[in-house]
Scaffold this motif. Sequence first.
Motif, PDB file in Angstrom:
ATOM      1  N   PHE A   4      56.580 -33.321 -22.783  1.00 34.42           N
ATOM      2  CA  PHE A   4      57.871 -33.833 -22.334  1.00 34.42           C
ATOM      3  C   PHE A   4      58.982 -33.335 -23.249  1.00 34.42           C
ATOM      4  O   PHE A   4      59.271 -33.926 -24.271  1.00 34.42           O
ATOM      5  N   THR A   5      59.575 -32.225 -22.843  1.00 31.62           N
ATOM      6  CA  THR A   5      60.723 -31.662 -23.538  1.00 31.62           C
ATOM      7  C   THR A   5      61.974 -32.388 -23.045  1.00 31.62           C
ATOM      8  O   THR A   5      61.895 -33.233 -22.149  1.00 31.62           O
ATOM      9  N   ASN A  63      64.224 -31.037 -21.237  1.00 26.06           N
ATOM     10  CA  ASN A  63      64.334 -30.656 -19.826  1.00 26.06           C
ATOM     11  C   ASN A  63      63.365 -31.449 -18.955  1.00 26.06           C
ATOM     12  O   ASN A  63      63.695 -31.797 -17.822  1.00 26.06           O
ATOM     13  N   ALA A  64      62.183 -31.743 -19.482  1.00 32.53           N
ATOM     14  CA  ALA A  64      61.222 -32.556 -18.732  1.00 32.53           C
ATOM     15  C   ALA A  64      61.763 -33.965 -18.525  1.00 32.53           C
ATOM     16  O   ALA A  64      61.653 -34.527 -17.425  1.00 32.53           O
ATOM     17  N   HIS A  65      62.348 -34.542 -19.561  1.00 32.04           N
ATOM     18  CA  HIS A  65      62.948 -35.876 -19.433  1.00 32.04           C
ATOM     19  C   HIS A  65      64.035 -35.862 -18.357  1.00 32.04           C
ATOM     20  O   HIS A  65      64.067 -36.747 -17.494  1.00 32.04           O
ATOM     21  N   GLU A 122      64.453 -33.771 -15.866  1.00 26.90           N
ATOM     22  CA  GLU A 122      63.878 -33.553 -14.539  1.00 26.90           C
ATOM     23  C   GLU A 122      63.255 -34.842 -14.006  1.00 26.90           C
ATOM     24  O   GLU A 122      63.461 -35.201 -12.840  1.00 26.90           O
ATOM     25  N   VAL A 124      55.775 -33.857 -13.858  1.00 30.64           N
ATOM     26  CA  VAL A 124      56.723 -33.229 -14.790  1.00 30.64           C
ATOM     27  C   VAL A 124      56.015 -32.852 -16.092  1.00 30.64           C
ATOM     28  O   VAL A 124      56.227 -31.758 -16.638  1.00 30.64           O
ATOM     29  N   GLY A 125      55.170 -33.731 -16.602  1.00 32.84           N
ATOM     30  CA  GLY A 125      54.444 -33.452 -17.850  1.00 32.84           C
ATOM     31  C   GLY A 125      53.539 -32.238 -17.721  1.00 32.84           C
ATOM     32  O   GLY A 125      53.456 -31.417 -18.638  1.00 32.84           O
ATOM     33  N   LYS A 129      53.921 -29.743 -15.537  1.00 36.84           N
ATOM     34  CA  LYS A 129      54.798 -28.573 -15.374  1.00 36.84           C
ATOM     35  C   LYS A 129      55.274 -28.062 -16.724  1.00 36.84           C
ATOM     36  O   LYS A 129      55.193 -26.865 -17.012  1.00 36.84           O
ATOM     37  N   HIS A 130      55.753 -28.955 -17.562  1.00 34.81           N
ATOM     38  CA  HIS A 130      56.284 -28.545 -18.861  1.00 34.81           C
ATOM     39  C   HIS A 130      55.175 -28.344 -19.889  1.00 34.81           C
ATOM     40  O   HIS A 130      55.421 -27.796 -20.959  1.00 34.81           O
ATOM     41  N   SER A 149      57.273 -37.324 -27.400  1.00 31.69           N
ATOM     42  CA  SER A 149      58.506 -36.536 -27.331  1.00 31.69           C
ATOM     43  C   SER A 149      59.671 -37.296 -27.957  1.00 31.69           C
ATOM     44  O   SER A 149      60.504 -36.712 -28.630  1.00 31.69           O
TER      45      SER A 149
END
Length: 111
Positions: free
Chosen positions: A17-18, A20-22, A24, A51-52, A54-55, A92
Motif C-alpha cells: 500500500f503505497t 498511490n494505492a491509498h 486509489e 489495490v494491494g 495491484k501495487h 504503510s
Amino acid sequence: MEKTIIQTRNDTYFLRFTINAHCEAEEILGIPITQLGDNAGISTMRTLLYVGLKHGGRPVTMDQAGNIMEQIIEEKGMEFFSTKISEAVQRSFNKQNNDNYKRNQGFKKKG
C-alpha cells in the motif's frame, strides 16, 4: 516499502500500500481508509485486496481479487484474511510516519 505476504496452498500473494494505492482505494471506496475501522464489509475488503495486489506487483481484476479472497478465506479463515489486510495497510502508515519522523529530525534517506 515492504510487502505483506499471504501464502496459500497454491500461491503466494504480495500486498503493498503505497500513497498511490491509498488514493486509489479511497477513490473506489468513496471514503478515506483511515475511516474504515471495524465496519469494513466484504466489498471493502475485496477492494483493499485488489489495490494491494495491484501495487504489490500482481494486477488482477476486481473479480479475480474476489476469487483470491474466497480462496484465502476458505483455507485460512476470515480472521486471518482481515488481519493480513489490516497488517498491510498499517505497515504503510508506519512507513510513512517513520519517513516523516526521519525527515523532521534531519536524517538523510539511504540509497
